[in-house]
Write a protein that holds these residues in place. Structure first.
Motif, PDB file in Angstrom:
ATOM      1  N   GLY A 116      30.337  93.645  41.874  1.00 43.58           N
ATOM      2  CA  GLY A 116      28.974  94.162  41.994  1.00 43.58           C
ATOM      3  C   GLY A 116      28.285  93.651  43.242  1.00 43.58           C
ATOM      4  N   THR A 117      27.060  93.168  43.051  1.00 41.50           N
ATOM      5  CA  THR A 117      26.254  92.713  44.189  1.00 41.50           C
ATOM      6  C   THR A 117      26.806  91.440  44.832  1.00 41.50           C
ATOM      7  OG1 THR A 117      24.777  91.491  42.715  1.00 41.50           O
ATOM      8  CG2 THR A 117      24.144  93.761  43.279  1.00 41.50           C
ATOM      9  N   ASP A 118      27.777  90.793  44.194  1.00 41.91           N
ATOM     10  CA  ASP A 118      28.364  89.559  44.738  1.00 41.91           C
ATOM     11  C   ASP A 118      29.525  89.818  45.697  1.00 41.91           C
ATOM     12  OD1 ASP A 118      26.621  87.941  43.256  1.00 41.91           O
ATOM     13  OD2 ASP A 118      27.965  87.967  41.514  1.00 41.91           O
ATOM     14  N   ALA A 119      29.918  91.090  45.889  1.00 40.60           N
ATOM     15  CA  ALA A 119      31.098  91.414  46.698  1.00 40.60           C
ATOM     16  C   ALA A 119      30.999  90.865  48.116  1.00 40.60           C
ATOM     17  CB  ALA A 119      31.341  92.918  46.721  1.00 40.60           C
ATOM     18  N   GLU A 120      29.877  91.089  48.780  1.00 47.50           N
ATOM     19  CA  GLU A 120      29.734  90.606  50.163  1.00 47.50           C
ATOM     20  C   GLU A 120      29.725  89.090  50.216  1.00 47.50           C
ATOM     21  OE1 GLU A 120      26.844  92.467  52.711  1.00 47.50           O
ATOM     22  OE2 GLU A 120      27.086  94.370  51.646  1.00 47.50           O
ATOM     23  N   GLN A 121      29.038  88.472  49.278  1.00 46.91           N
ATOM     24  CA  GLN A 121      28.996  87.007  49.241  1.00 46.91           C
ATOM     25  C   GLN A 121      30.396  86.438  48.983  1.00 46.91           C
ATOM     26  OE1 GLN A 121      26.373  85.307  46.322  1.00 46.91           O
ATOM     27  NE2 GLN A 121      26.765  83.223  47.001  1.00 46.91           N
ATOM     28  N   PHE A 122      31.151  87.075  48.102  1.00 55.31           N
ATOM     29  CA  PHE A 122      32.518  86.642  47.809  1.00 55.31           C
ATOM     30  C   PHE A 122      33.379  86.700  49.067  1.00 55.31           C
ATOM     31  CE2 PHE A 122      36.870  87.551  46.239  1.00 55.31           C
ATOM     32  CZ  PHE A 122      37.087  86.377  45.533  1.00 55.31           C
ATOM     33  N   GLU A 123      33.270  87.797  49.799  1.00 52.06           N
ATOM     34  CA  GLU A 123      34.055  87.919  51.028  1.00 52.06           C
ATOM     35  C   GLU A 123      33.626  86.865  52.046  1.00 52.06           C
ATOM     36  OE1 GLU A 123      35.782  91.131  54.191  1.00 52.06           O
ATOM     37  OE2 GLU A 123      34.887  91.820  52.325  1.00 52.06           O
ATOM     38  N   THR A 124      32.348  86.596  52.141  1.00 47.71           N
ATOM     39  CA  THR A 124      31.854  85.562  53.052  1.00 47.71           C
ATOM     40  C   THR A 124      32.434  84.200  52.683  1.00 47.71           C
ATOM     41  OG1 THR A 124      29.814  86.794  53.456  1.00 47.71           O
ATOM     42  CG2 THR A 124      29.760  84.418  53.900  1.00 47.71           C
ATOM     43  N   VAL A 125      32.458  83.884  51.399  1.00 44.69           N
ATOM     44  CA  VAL A 125      33.010  82.607  50.932  1.00 44.69           C
ATOM     45  C   VAL A 125      34.509  82.538  51.238  1.00 44.69           C
ATOM     46  CG1 VAL A 125      33.528  81.239  48.858  1.00 44.69           C
ATOM     47  CG2 VAL A 125      31.242  82.196  49.182  1.00 44.69           C
ATOM     48  N   LEU A 126      35.225  83.638  51.007  1.00 45.38           N
ATOM     49  CA  LEU A 126      36.656  83.645  51.308  1.00 45.38           C
ATOM     50  C   LEU A 126      36.914  83.433  52.796  1.00 45.38           C
ATOM     51  CD1 LEU A 126      38.014  86.509  49.036  1.00 45.38           C
ATOM     52  CD2 LEU A 126      38.340  84.042  48.755  1.00 45.38           C
TER      53      LEU A 126
END
Length: 161
Positions: free
Chosen positions: A128-138
């Protein structure tokens, strides 16, 4: 050792285990989707790289798809036989051979990209809305664990995009 230190270590171990589990699951789903299209994950990664960058020498392809030279060489031989890729002399360095995607390879890649997009879409939907944040963390993790300029870990490697 204080209890909090042991718990912190357990949390890190669990985080690493979860990261490995997600990677294996996602890789398995990508492999299954691509297998239904007559491809493998490595073949898709090779064609995607060549379509994005143009011709590449074998060492660049090997670094990108994380394969050792002997395995990559056999895979590229099969891809040449299937007319998915071609070998061409580098115009700048005649001693070097480049691997380039063929017209047939581009058609296959379009189909394979759709299969990958399906898996990516389900994954992004899950986040959901965490997709971009997840990619940033990765990306931050990748940059933190690998020295700058590590082959195969270029900033252009989209995880979810």
């Amino acid at each position: 050792m204080p209890a909090s230190d042991g718990r912190a270590t357990g949390d890190v171990d669990e985080s690493l285990r979860l990261l490995s589990l997600v990677e294996r699951t996602l890789t398995g789903r990508l492999e299954e989707a691509l297998r239904r299209c007559g491809s493998s994950l490595d073949q898709w990664r090779i064609l995607r790289l060549l379509a994005d960058r143009g011709g590449c020498p074998m060492n660049v392809v090997a670094d990108h798809v994380l394969l050792l030279a002997p395995k990559l060489s056999k895979l590229v031989d099969r891809m040449v036989a299937a007319n998915l890729v071609l070998r061409r002399r580098d115009h700048e360095d005649r001693r070097r051979v480049l691997i380039v995607v063929s017209t047939r390879g581009l058609r296959a890649l379009a189909e394979w990209d759709e299969a990958v997009a399906d898996v990516r879409g389900r994954f992004r939907e899950l986040l959901g809305t965490d997709a971009e944040q997840f990619e940033t963390v990765l990306r931050r993790l990748r940059d933190g664990v690998a020295p700058a300029g590590t082959p195969g870990l270029e900033p252009s490697d989209a995880v979810l995009g």
